[in-house]
Design a protein around this motif. Structure first.
Motif: not given
Length: 234
Positions: A169-170, A175-176, A185-187, A193-195
């Protein structure tokens, strides 16, 4: 597996059958642990070849999943085990299913690594390193508990997943925040995030395996139960 919780039987062949599936499950666990360790190394060392090797080796885990499942089905049909023996076989079947799913999550991590090493997201991907090693330590503790069918060790590992959820969660909040401040940088961040999500799911699978250990030893189903409530229950 060497544990007083595992009984002996008049039939030597039954003993052999049980020991065979237990050893196969332990071997599968060792392969899954190595796969996760290698996937994390491929990130920290920017090792494309190692990430590719992780992808190529996943077939070994899938092969063991099918083999152990078939053997457990054969034992149930032929031996018609009851009580503790049946719980042991069911715990093995469920553990193997979760190990196979952990293997799938590791495969996703390796794929993300391959896609990220040549781009700017490689540095971002390093942010999952701490979480990754927390998850690897949990997997190792879980497999050790399974090897001994140790309820106390399973309880301790089960509770550890709460810390991993907090770390996840941290990391997600960080990242958000980065996404908000750097929309371009979103892509790249999506691959990170997937990892991270794959690692969090591995933690959940480890928690499941701990619950199967408790089910076998204590005969109690503790799914959807907090670590504190499990401790009180058993």
């Amino acid at each position: 597996m060497d544990n007083a919780n595992i009984g002996r039987h008049i039939s030597g062949q039954f003993n052999h059958d049980l020991e065979n599936v237990i050893n196969q499950a332990m071997h599968m666990g060792g392969l899954v642990e190595k796969q996760l360790s290698d996937a994390l190394k491929s990130i920290s060392q920017a090792d494309r070849e190692l990430a590719q090797q992780v992808l190529q080796n996943d077939y070994q885990i899938n092969k063991l999943d099918v083999s152990i499942d078939d053997e457990c089905t054969r034992i149930i049909a032929k031996r018609q085990p009851a009580a503790g023996d049946l719980r042991l076989i069911m715990a093995i079947v469920k553990t193997v299913a979760d190990l196979e799913r952990i293997g799938d999550e590791v495969e996703r991590i390796a794929q993300v690594t391959l896609e990220s090493l040549s781009g700017p997201q490689r540095d971002l991907l390093l942010s999952v390193d701490d979480l990754g090693h927390e998850v690897l330590a949990l997997l190792q503790s879980t497999l050790n508990a399974f090897t001994r069918m140790d309820v106390k060790a399973a309880l301790k590992a089960h509770k550890t997943d709460e810390k991993i959820d907090q770390s996840y969660e941290i990391l997600m909040r960080q990242l958000m925040t980065h996404m908000t401040e750097n929309p371009s940088s979103v892509p790249q961040l999506m691959t990170v995030i997937w990892a991270a999500r794959a690692l969090e799911r591995i933690g959940d699978r480890c928690q499941n395996i701990c619950e199967y250990i408790i089910y076998f030893v204590k005969g109690k189903v503790v799914r959807h139960t907090s670590a504190e409530d499990i401790k009180k229950l058993i």
